[in-house]
Design an enzyme around this catalytic site. Structure first.
Site, PDB file in Angstrom:
ATOM      1  N   LEU A  59       0.820  -1.227   0.000  1.00 25.67           N
ATOM      2  CA  LEU A  59       0.000   0.000   0.000  1.00 25.67           C
ATOM      3  C   LEU A  59       0.849   1.271   0.000  1.00 25.67           C
ATOM      4  O   LEU A  59       0.338   2.365  -0.215  1.00 25.67           O
ATOM      5  CB  LEU A  59      -0.959   0.008   1.197  1.00 25.67           C
ATOM      6  CG  LEU A  59      -2.098  -1.034   1.134  1.00 25.67           C
ATOM      7  CD1 LEU A  59      -2.929  -1.000   2.407  1.00 25.67           C
ATOM      8  CD2 LEU A  59      -2.984  -0.812  -0.083  1.00 25.67           C
ATOM      9  N   ARG A  60       2.154   1.122   0.267  1.00 22.62           N
ATOM     10  CA  ARG A  60       3.133   2.225   0.112  1.00 22.62           C
ATOM     11  C   ARG A  60       3.038   3.358   1.128  1.00 22.62           C
ATOM     12  O   ARG A  60       3.881   4.259   1.112  1.00 22.62           O
ATOM     13  CB  ARG A  60       3.084   2.833  -1.287  1.00 22.62           C
ATOM     14  CG  ARG A  60       3.276   1.841  -2.423  1.00 22.62           C
ATOM     15  CD  ARG A  60       4.640   1.205  -2.407  1.00 22.62           C
ATOM     16  NE  ARG A  60       4.916   0.467  -3.635  1.00 22.62           N
ATOM     17  CZ  ARG A  60       5.654  -0.634  -3.698  1.00 22.62           C
ATOM     18  NH1 ARG A  60       6.194  -1.136  -2.607  1.00 22.62           N
ATOM     19  NH2 ARG A  60       5.881  -1.229  -4.841  1.00 22.62           N
ATOM     20  N   ASP A 150       9.252  -8.974   3.062  1.00 24.59           N
ATOM     21  CA  ASP A 150       9.032  -9.041   1.612  1.00 24.59           C
ATOM     22  C   ASP A 150       9.642  -7.861   0.864  1.00 24.59           C
ATOM     23  O   ASP A 150       9.580  -6.715   1.293  1.00 24.59           O
ATOM     24  CB  ASP A 150       7.548  -9.125   1.278  1.00 24.59           C
ATOM     25  CG  ASP A 150       7.353  -9.279  -0.219  1.00 24.59           C
ATOM     26  OD1 ASP A 150       7.760 -10.320  -0.741  1.00 24.59           O
ATOM     27  OD2 ASP A 150       6.851  -8.340  -0.853  1.00 24.59           O
ATOM     28  N   HIS A 177       9.986 -14.133   1.437  1.00 23.46           N
ATOM     29  CA  HIS A 177      10.311 -13.757   0.055  1.00 23.46           C
ATOM     30  C   HIS A 177      11.589 -14.530  -0.278  1.00 23.46           C
ATOM     31  O   HIS A 177      12.678 -14.134   0.121  1.00 23.46           O
ATOM     32  CB  HIS A 177      10.518 -12.235  -0.020  1.00 23.46           C
ATOM     33  CG  HIS A 177      11.052 -11.751  -1.324  1.00 23.46           C
ATOM     34  ND1 HIS A 177      10.325 -10.956  -2.179  1.00 23.46           N
ATOM     35  CD2 HIS A 177      12.250 -11.938  -1.933  1.00 23.46           C
ATOM     36  CE1 HIS A 177      11.060 -10.675  -3.242  1.00 23.46           C
ATOM     37  NE2 HIS A 177      12.234 -11.262  -3.121  1.00 23.46           N
ATOM     38  N   HIS A 230       4.780 -15.669  -3.362  1.00 24.53           N
ATOM     39  CA  HIS A 230       4.938 -15.697  -4.827  1.00 24.53           C
ATOM     40  C   HIS A 230       5.875 -16.765  -5.399  1.00 24.53           C
ATOM     41  O   HIS A 230       6.920 -16.439  -5.955  1.00 24.53           O
ATOM     42  CB  HIS A 230       5.361 -14.312  -5.352  1.00 24.53           C
ATOM     43  CG  HIS A 230       6.377 -13.554  -4.544  1.00 24.53           C
ATOM     44  ND1 HIS A 230       7.582 -14.091  -4.149  1.00 24.53           N
ATOM     45  CD2 HIS A 230       6.354 -12.298  -4.047  1.00 24.53           C
ATOM     46  CE1 HIS A 230       8.250 -13.180  -3.470  1.00 24.53           C
ATOM     47  NE2 HIS A 230       7.539 -12.097  -3.371  1.00 24.53           N
ATOM     48  N   ASP A 303       0.567  -9.495  -4.835  1.00 26.70           N
ATOM     49  CA  ASP A 303       1.834  -8.754  -4.820  1.00 26.70           C
ATOM     50  C   ASP A 303       1.646  -7.407  -5.537  1.00 26.70           C
ATOM     51  O   ASP A 303       2.537  -6.943  -6.262  1.00 26.70           O
ATOM     52  CB  ASP A 303       2.979  -9.562  -5.421  1.00 26.70           C
ATOM     53  CG  ASP A 303       4.346  -8.957  -5.100  1.00 26.70           C
ATOM     54  OD1 ASP A 303       4.420  -7.995  -4.309  1.00 26.70           O
ATOM     55  OD2 ASP A 303       5.362  -9.459  -5.650  1.00 26.70           O
ATOM     56  N   HIS A 307       4.024   1.586  -8.619  1.00 25.33           N
ATOM     57  CA  HIS A 307       5.192   2.455  -8.811  1.00 25.33           C
ATOM     58  C   HIS A 307       4.775   3.649  -9.649  1.00 25.33           C
ATOM     59  O   HIS A 307       3.987   3.488 -10.595  1.00 25.33           O
ATOM     60  CB  HIS A 307       6.319   1.711  -9.534  1.00 25.33           C
ATOM     61  CG  HIS A 307       6.971   0.653  -8.702  1.00 25.33           C
ATOM     62  ND1 HIS A 307       7.746   0.940  -7.602  1.00 25.33           N
ATOM     63  CD2 HIS A 307       6.940  -0.691  -8.797  1.00 25.33           C
ATOM     64  CE1 HIS A 307       8.180  -0.184  -7.064  1.00 25.33           C
ATOM     65  NE2 HIS A 307       7.709  -1.206  -7.759  1.00 25.33           N
TER      66      HIS A 307
HETATM   67 ZN    ZN Z   1       8.219 -10.381  -2.613  1.00 22.27          ZN
END
Ligand code: ZN
Length: 428
Positions: A59-60, A150, A177, A230, A303, A307
């Site tokens: 969500l940044r 992650d 990750h 992932h 994921d 950006h």
């Molecule tokens: Zn990752």
């Protein structure tokens, strides 16, 4: 609170039924239910699913609000049919303290579009050296149970062991990750035929697989639970399958893009296809689909990695890794899993709602569509066909690999505790 009658929807893809929502709860499921005093949503032919749950969202916020905020990210989630997302910890500052996870949790509460469950960092600053305050984050208002560095791998085996031991005490899980850092120094794409032809630094499958092999053995050794983020290679599938057959408490996720796209797309040098882990080969895609179908891979997780334009619209080597995914995930799953006959809609509900809620310990999401349950629901027009246009995204970012591609299915309604967050395909 008002009543809503969803009329004639195929519940989990099965028989057409009516679902009556009263306030925050499903009051009744059946046929020929009375619409008296209720607002009616005509849903004939559409599929009704439990609200989707994403175990892997970026969500940044805090720190990179130019690419996404909790508000824009949860609006994107609701558009994609999600009622709960787990927010990854690689923010600025990193979510490695009770203070930061509570901030994200509070912002989620205020958004009103989708529940936000923060993920806590495993190590301080994601630096892999010192365990973060896992207990304090769990005891905070955010009740963190999933921990992940992650974006980075917890590559120190001793730190990973300690984290697994620590979270075991309160039933938590470490989401890894899996990326051996030395084997991926300077890596730009999957290591294989295409990387050799393009002369780009390769990212070998073994960098992912060796960490997964190590971590399932560590989880077995300390009797704890590990989740693998992932999965992207056929070999990773084989290791998880082996671990599960051995009784190791491991769960795994696959992203929509790894179910559909391959490294052949990198030939375009369009950085929208640059992602971590990288797009792999057709053989990997096939193995991932089969593993999701047979349950070796438990869930689909997006994921979602927003950006800003300037971080993606540049030369390949300089571009950031990641793609947005919340608003297209269900469509990609419909195309790759349902329309190929690998999963039915009940299977989609399991892998995109029930199982992720279970893995993440969310009690009020991923519930059956039946009377007395929270009214977290997603209505999907599966006959819809449309071309992806990122201009219509609710996300603040546009870095989708599906621009201009035709994908099936459209979320027409999303309900969060009985309140419509999406109506007729538009955010409420
Ligand atoms: Zn990752």
């Amino acid at each position: 609170m008002s009543k809503i009658l969803i009329r004639g929807a195929k519940v989990l893809g099965g028989e057409a039924q009516d679902v009556l929502i009263d306030g925050e709860t499903i009051a009744e499921v059946g046929t020929g239910l009375s619409a008296e005093g209720a607002q009616v949503v005509e849903a004939a032919g559409q599929v009704l699913l439990p609200g989707l749950v994403d175990l892997h969202t970026h969500l940044r916020e805090p720190g990179r609000e130019d690419s996404e905020t909790v508000l824009t990210g949860t609006r994107a989630a609701a558009s994609g049919g999600y009622t709960a997302v787990f927010a990854m910890a690689n923010t600025f500052p990193v979510a490695d303290t009770a203070g930061v996870v509570e901030q994200v949790w509070r912002l989620g509460k205020e958004s009103g579009y989708c529940d936000v469950q923060p993920i806590g960092a495993v190590t301080v600053g994601l630096e892999g050296k010192q365990l973060a305050e896992l207990g304090a984050m769990h005891d905070s208002a955010a009740r963190v149970t999933v921990f992940s560095d992650d974006g980075k791998c917890v590559d120190d085996a001793v730190i990973m062991r300690r984290a697994l031991e620590y979270v075991k005490a309160f039933g938590g899980v470490v989401a890894q990750h899996a990326q051996e850092p030395r084997l991926t120094e300077g890596a730009q794409m999957n290591e294989g035929v295409v990387s050799a032809e393009l002369g780009l630094g390769g990212w070998p499958a073994v960098a992912e697989e060796s960490i997964i092999a190590r971590d399932v053995l560590l989880a077995e050794h300390v009797g704890s639970r590990v989740h693998i983020c992932h999965l992207s290679t056929a070999g990773s599938v084989e290791i998880v399958r082996w671990a599960k057959s051995r009784g190791i408490d491991v769960t795994a996720e696959v992203t929509p893009h790894h179910l559909l796209l391959t490294d052949e797309l990198v030939r375009s040098y369009n950085a929208v296809y640059k992602v971590n882990p990288p797009l792999r080969t057709e053989r990997d895609v096939t193995a991932l689909r089969e593993a999701l179908a047979d349950g070796t891979i438990d869930i689909v997780a997006t994921d979602h990695a927003p950006h800003p334009h300037e971080d993606k619209d540049c030369e390949w080597a300089a571009a950031a890794m990641g793609m947005v995914g919340l608003e297209t995930a269900l469509s990609v799953v419909q195309q790759t899993m349902v329309e190929t006959g690998l999963l039915d809609w009940a299977g989609v509900a399991e892998r995109m709602s029930f199982a992720p809620a279970r893995i993440g310990g969310l009690e009020n999401h991923g519930r059956p569509v039946s009377a007395g349950e929270p009214a977290n629901l997603t209505l999907v027009d599966t006959s819809y066909r449309g071309v992806v246009d990122p201009a219509h995204f609710a996300s603040r970012s546009r870095n989708t690999p599906y621009e201009g591609r035709e994908l099936p299915g459209r979320v027409t309604h999303t309900f969060l505790r009985g309140r419509a967050t999406v109506v007729d395909g538009t955010l409420a």
